[in-house]
Write a protein that holds these residues in place. Structure first.
Motif, PDB file in Angstrom:
ATOM      1  N   PRO A  68      -1.319   8.853   0.035  1.00 51.50           N
ATOM      2  CA  PRO A  68      -0.613   7.787  -0.696  1.00 51.50           C
ATOM      3  C   PRO A  68      -0.850   6.440  -0.036  1.00 51.50           C
ATOM      4  CG  PRO A  68       0.923   9.116   0.587  1.00 51.50           C
ATOM      5  CD  PRO A  68      -0.402   9.810   0.666  1.00 51.50           C
ATOM      6  N   GLY A  69      -1.050   5.427  -0.846  1.00 50.27           N
ATOM      7  CA  GLY A  69      -1.328   4.092  -0.319  1.00 50.27           C
ATOM      8  C   GLY A  69      -0.505   3.038  -1.021  1.00 50.27           C
ATOM      9  N   LYS A  70      -0.661   1.827  -0.567  1.00 52.60           N
ATOM     10  CA  LYS A  70       0.039   0.683  -1.145  1.00 52.60           C
ATOM     11  C   LYS A  70      -0.962  -0.442  -1.344  1.00 52.60           C
ATOM     12  CE  LYS A  70       1.607  -0.225   3.576  1.00 52.60           C
ATOM     13  NZ  LYS A  70       2.775  -0.445   4.435  1.00 52.60           N
ATOM     14  N   ALA A  71      -0.692  -1.263  -2.348  1.00 58.53           N
ATOM     15  CA  ALA A  71      -1.604  -2.349  -2.695  1.00 58.53           C
ATOM     16  C   ALA A  71      -0.812  -3.604  -2.999  1.00 58.53           C
ATOM     17  CB  ALA A  71      -2.470  -1.964  -3.889  1.00 58.53           C
ATOM     18  N   ALA A  72      -1.438  -4.745  -2.760  1.00 58.03           N
ATOM     19  CA  ALA A  72      -0.846  -6.048  -3.047  1.00 58.03           C
ATOM     20  C   ALA A  72      -1.893  -6.903  -3.732  1.00 58.03           C
ATOM     21  CB  ALA A  72      -0.343  -6.717  -1.769  1.00 58.03           C
ATOM     22  N   PHE A  73      -1.453  -7.626  -4.753  1.00 54.78           N
ATOM     23  CA  PHE A  73      -2.350  -8.398  -5.612  1.00 54.78           C
ATOM     24  C   PHE A  73      -1.719  -9.763  -5.843  1.00 54.78           C
ATOM     25  CE2 PHE A  73      -3.093  -9.485 -10.185  1.00 54.78           C
ATOM     26  CZ  PHE A  73      -4.429  -9.796 -10.091  1.00 54.78           C
ATOM     27  N   ASN A  74      -2.487 -10.845  -5.609  1.00 54.45           N
ATOM     28  CA  ASN A  74      -1.924 -12.188  -5.791  1.00 54.45           C
ATOM     29  C   ASN A  74      -2.215 -12.689  -7.196  1.00 54.45           C
ATOM     30  OD1 ASN A  74      -4.710 -12.668  -5.263  1.00 54.45           O
ATOM     31  ND2 ASN A  74      -4.250 -14.801  -4.800  1.00 54.45           N
TER      32      ASN A  74
ATOM     33  N   ALA B 298      -5.449  -6.298  -1.665  1.00 55.18           N
ATOM     34  CA  ALA B 298      -5.433  -5.633  -0.363  1.00 55.18           C
ATOM     35  C   ALA B 298      -4.870  -4.231  -0.540  1.00 55.18           C
ATOM     36  CB  ALA B 298      -4.596  -6.422   0.643  1.00 55.18           C
ATOM     37  N   VAL B 299      -5.571  -3.236  -0.006  1.00 54.85           N
ATOM     38  CA  VAL B 299      -5.180  -1.834  -0.142  1.00 54.85           C
ATOM     39  C   VAL B 299      -5.160  -1.204   1.246  1.00 54.85           C
ATOM     40  CG1 VAL B 299      -5.783   0.405  -1.128  1.00 54.85           C
ATOM     41  CG2 VAL B 299      -6.142  -1.679  -2.464  1.00 54.85           C
ATOM     42  N   ALA B 300      -4.148  -0.399   1.508  1.00 56.86           N
ATOM     43  CA  ALA B 300      -4.035   0.287   2.793  1.00 56.86           C
ATOM     44  C   ALA B 300      -3.281   1.592   2.593  1.00 56.86           C
ATOM     45  CB  ALA B 300      -3.325  -0.587   3.829  1.00 56.86           C
ATOM     46  N   VAL B 301      -3.448   2.481   3.544  1.00 54.85           N
ATOM     47  CA  VAL B 301      -2.721   3.750   3.526  1.00 54.85           C
ATOM     48  C   VAL B 301      -1.271   3.502   3.931  1.00 54.85           C
ATOM     49  CG1 VAL B 301      -2.551   6.029   4.591  1.00 54.85           C
ATOM     50  CG2 VAL B 301      -4.785   5.087   4.010  1.00 54.85           C
ATOM     51  N   THR B 302      -0.351   4.193   3.283  1.00 56.66           N
ATOM     52  CA  THR B 302       1.039   4.137   3.702  1.00 56.66           C
ATOM     53  C   THR B 302       1.197   4.994   4.948  1.00 56.66           C
ATOM     54  OG1 THR B 302       1.763   3.862   1.415  1.00 56.66           O
ATOM     55  CG2 THR B 302       3.410   4.559   3.025  1.00 56.66           C
ATOM     56  N   PRO B 303       1.513   4.406   6.103  1.00 58.69           N
ATOM     57  CA  PRO B 303       1.601   5.201   7.328  1.00 58.69           C
ATOM     58  C   PRO B 303       2.663   6.288   7.205  1.00 58.69           C
ATOM     59  CG  PRO B 303       1.598   2.843   7.813  1.00 58.69           C
ATOM     60  CD  PRO B 303       1.788   2.979   6.343  1.00 58.69           C
ATOM     61  N   PRO B 304       2.364   7.480   7.671  1.00 60.75           N
ATOM     62  CA  PRO B 304       3.381   8.546   7.625  1.00 60.75           C
ATOM     63  C   PRO B 304       4.545   8.223   8.556  1.00 60.75           C
ATOM     64  CG  PRO B 304       1.463   9.244   8.901  1.00 60.75           C
ATOM     65  CD  PRO B 304       1.101   7.929   8.285  1.00 60.75           C
ATOM     66  N   LYS B 305       5.703   8.710   8.179  1.00 54.56           N
ATOM     67  CA  LYS B 305       6.885   8.473   8.999  1.00 54.56           C
ATOM     68  C   LYS B 305       6.774   9.247  10.313  1.00 54.56           C
ATOM     69  CE  LYS B 305       9.967   7.692   5.079  1.00 54.56           C
ATOM     70  NZ  LYS B 305      11.221   8.119   4.405  1.00 54.56           N
ATOM     71  N   PRO B 306       7.140   8.626  11.422  1.00 53.81           N
ATOM     72  CA  PRO B 306       7.048   9.337  12.705  1.00 53.81           C
ATOM     73  C   PRO B 306       8.021  10.513  12.752  1.00 53.81           C
ATOM     74  CG  PRO B 306       8.223   7.260  12.963  1.00 53.81           C
ATOM     75  CD  PRO B 306       7.669   7.266  11.570  1.00 53.81           C
ATOM     76  N   ARG B 307       7.583  11.565  13.379  1.00 51.78           N
ATOM     77  CA  ARG B 307       8.437  12.743  13.514  1.00 51.78           C
ATOM     78  C   ARG B 307       9.542  12.472  14.542  1.00 51.78           C
ATOM     79  NH1 ARG B 307       4.020  17.705  13.848  1.00 51.78           N
ATOM     80  NH2 ARG B 307       3.040  17.319  11.790  1.00 51.78           N
ATOM     81  N   PRO B 308      10.772  12.835  14.206  1.00 49.89           N
ATOM     82  CA  PRO B 308      11.858  12.617  15.182  1.00 49.89           C
ATOM     83  C   PRO B 308      11.693  13.514  16.395  1.00 49.89           C
ATOM     84  CG  PRO B 308      12.644  13.882  13.300  1.00 49.89           C
ATOM     85  CD  PRO B 308      11.243  13.437  12.955  1.00 49.89           C
ATOM     86  N   GLU B 309      11.899  12.940  17.560  1.00 49.45           N
ATOM     87  CA  GLU B 309      11.794  13.710  18.795  1.00 49.45           C
ATOM     88  C   GLU B 309      13.024  14.601  18.952  1.00 49.45           C
ATOM     89  OE1 GLU B 309      11.272  11.065  21.995  1.00 49.45           O
ATOM     90  OE2 GLU B 309       9.324  10.288  21.299  1.00 49.45           O
TER      91      GLU B 309
ATOM     92  N   PRO C  43      -0.820  -5.028   3.517  1.00 46.29           N
ATOM     93  CA  PRO C  43      -1.284  -5.732   2.312  1.00 46.29           C
ATOM     94  C   PRO C  43      -0.345  -6.838   1.860  1.00 46.29           C
ATOM     95  CG  PRO C  43      -1.668  -3.387   2.083  1.00 46.29           C
ATOM     96  CD  PRO C  43      -0.909  -3.568   3.362  1.00 46.29           C
ATOM     97  N   SER C  44       0.960  -6.636   2.005  1.00 49.75           N
ATOM     98  CA  SER C  44       1.899  -7.677   1.595  1.00 49.75           C
ATOM     99  C   SER C  44       1.768  -8.919   2.464  1.00 49.75           C
ATOM    100  CB  SER C  44       3.327  -7.145   1.658  1.00 49.75           C
ATOM    101  OG  SER C  44       3.651  -6.730   2.973  1.00 49.75           O
ATOM    102  N   GLU C  45       1.476  -8.735   3.745  1.00 51.13           N
ATOM    103  CA  GLU C  45       1.292  -9.881   4.627  1.00 51.13           C
ATOM    104  C   GLU C  45       0.015 -10.642   4.283  1.00 51.13           C
ATOM    105  OE1 GLU C  45       1.451  -8.675   8.664  1.00 51.13           O
ATOM    106  OE2 GLU C  45       3.285  -7.505   8.451  1.00 51.13           O
TER     107      GLU C  45
END
Length: 272
Positions: free
Chosen positions: A27-33, A49-60, A115-117
């Motif tokens: 899954p990814g996210k995109a931003a378009f002006n 701008a397109v990038a992968v949505t980083p996976p959520k870190p696993r709780p320790e 991408p939003s930045e």
């Protein structure tokens, strides 16, 4: 054989490669002006701008606190240090440590611009949407005859599927040619590559964006002057058709009168 990954008939070796590449989709996210406001005749640059949505870190897993035995201090030490609480030094140390924590970012945890930045720095109205991404993604911007669209980047580009989750950027130069309400369609499609280097599409995400192309009063006046010859030709054609019709009616009337006059002469023997 028929390959489910690309929905086409390919060799078994290619289908195996396509299936392996398709399994890497994320899954990814995109931003378009989206340009706003938009005026006819203006040329602007559209960014995607397109990038992968980083996976959520696993709780320790929680760690159990270990209670250590409290040391017993001599009685004279308790009397000497009774004016200054023993916790003051520890509190000052913890505040200093917290103030310095995170001042130097760790390279392993650094995340590239989102991408939003990236799109937020560009002119226009940013639009955000979700998109499926793979190792290779194709992006296309299409519009009706009201827009002149020229790509300024490669159609197919590689997307990084791991840290630091960097963004891939596409650009187009667009010129609005007509006023009014129009649409442009932005499509992103995951691509897989065969052993000969040819790309095949496996998943597409199209999105339509509506634009109101404004026309200045000066341009409206120019349109009237530009279209004046056309209207004059149309009006001239109407008058010509009317004149032709009147001429035809006149000829018909004269012919009819001549016929009646001839019949009267034929019936009157004195006129011979």
């Amino acid at each position: 054989m028929f390959c489910e990954a690309t929905l086409e008939y390919v060799t078994p070796q290619d289908c195996e490669d396509f299936t392996r590449q398709a399994e890497r989709q994320m899954p990814g996210k995109a931003a378009f002006n989206a340009p706003h406001p938009l005026k006819r005749g203006d040329t602007f640059t559209v960014w995607l701008a397109v990038a992968v949505t980083p996976p959520k870190p696993r709780p320790e897993p929680p760690t159990e606190a270990v209670l250590l035995p409290r040391p017993t201090a001599p009685e004279q030490d308790l009397v000497i240090h009774s004016e200054e609480p023993a916790s003051s030094v520890a509190t000052e140390h913890s505040v200093t440590a917290n103030a310095n924590f995170g001042s130097q970012p760790d390279d392993e945890e650094y995340i590239a611009p989102d991408p939003s930045e990236i799109v937020g720095r560009m002119s226009g109205h940013p639009e955000y949407f979700s998109a499926v991404v793979g190792d290779y993604v194709a992006a296309e911007l299409d519009g009706d005859a009201s827009f002149e669209i020229k790509p300024a980047s490669d159609r197919i580009q590689r997307v990084k599927l791991g840290p630091p989750w960097s963004s891939t950027i596409w650009k187009w130069h667009v010129t609005a040619k007509r006023g009014g309400n129009h649409t442009m369609t932005l499509s992103t499609a995951v691509q897989v590559r065969d052993r000969n280097g040819k790309f095949h599409e496996i998943d597409s995400t199209p999105r339509a964006f509506a634009f109101d192309v404004q026309v200045t009063p000066l341009d409206k006046a120019r349109d009237i002057l530009t279209d004046a010859p056309i209207w004059m030709k149309l009006i001239g054609g109407v008058f010509a058709a009317a004149a032709l019709l009147l001429g035809t009616v006149k000829d018909f009337r004269n012919a009819l009168f001549s016929l009646f006059k001839k019949e009267e002469n034929d019936e009157d023997p004195a006129g011979k």
